[in-house]
Design a protein around this motif. Sequence first.
Motif, PDB file in Angstrom:
ATOM      1  N   GLN A   1      51.446 154.848  80.326  1.00 26.80           N
ATOM      2  CA  GLN A   1      52.155 155.859  81.096  1.00 26.80           C
ATOM      3  C   GLN A   1      53.430 156.298  80.377  1.00 26.80           C
ATOM      4  O   GLN A   1      53.774 157.493  80.365  1.00 26.80           O
TER       5      GLN A   1
ATOM      6  N   GLU B   1      52.824 158.764  77.649  1.00 29.41           N
ATOM      7  CA  GLU B   1      52.460 160.089  78.147  1.00 29.41           C
ATOM      8  C   GLU B   1      53.613 160.805  78.848  1.00 29.41           C
ATOM      9  O   GLU B   1      53.710 162.035  78.794  1.00 29.41           O
ATOM     10  N   ARG B   2      54.535 160.045  79.507  1.00 33.13           N
ATOM     11  CA  ARG B   2      55.503 160.679  80.404  1.00 33.13           C
ATOM     12  C   ARG B   2      56.961 160.550  79.981  1.00 33.13           C
ATOM     13  O   ARG B   2      57.803 161.319  80.462  1.00 33.13           O
TER      14      ARG B   2
ATOM     15  N   THR C   1      55.283 155.356  88.754  1.00 29.98           N
ATOM     16  CA  THR C   1      54.550 156.613  88.927  1.00 29.98           C
ATOM     17  C   THR C   1      55.346 157.618  89.748  1.00 29.98           C
ATOM     18  O   THR C   1      55.291 158.832  89.493  1.00 29.98           O
TER      19      THR C   1
END
Length: 247
Positions: free
Chosen positions: A75, A78-79, A130
């Motif tokens: 994650q 990607e973020r 998230t």
Amino acid sequence: MRRINGTALIITALVATLGALAYPVWSYADRSGTGQANLNASSVATQWGPLSATDRDFLVRVRLAGLWELPAGQQAIERAPSEAVKAAGDHLVVGHTDLDRRARDVAAKLGVELPNQPTEQQQGWLRELTAASGEDYERKFANLLRAAHGKVFALVAQVRATTRNSLIRQLATDTNQTVLDHITMLEGTGFVDFDAIARDAAAAATASPTGPPPPTGGTVPVQPVPAEPTGDQSFTSRPSTMPMPMP
């Protein structure tokens, strides 16, 4: 009858007194053997040496770490806005992919069942990441992962120092190197709150800290004598604490 009753009371009192005096000695002796008894009771024999409950717990914890830290690393790649956090995520993915393979191989040989899902707490951490974004995401990522690695670091040291199982010993060595690499990368992001880590450690401590007294203003401490070899100095090894390469 009165004399007999009096004698009986005296004897009863003496027996009670002797029992009270003997109990601490008996209980201490019992406690002194409890650790070894528990170790023997919780260990099973394998061709690689005894496998203790701590060894099995260690295997499970290595597996659980990979189950949530690997997706957290993916994650981050990607973020995360910054390259430093992306690089930390890269190290998490690569390191836990390798460690998970090693842990599954060791568990299969030793007959230890491993979980296939992170714990509820670990799943909560993933949900927390998230839901975050931007710099808030990067701070949460760095501090959640740094705190988790710091806690497992102590267990790795304990297992590496005490295990009697050669497979677990090698896995602890591999895990130590990986965890230290991840800690270094996470700290390199610049988002780790070291004050919070120190506060959490102090809150969990059960003993008073020891060590030399704090320095006083204006006083220069006496420089210690270097620890240096005095005999044969034809050495072939090099210091193990070399700087770790950055990506």
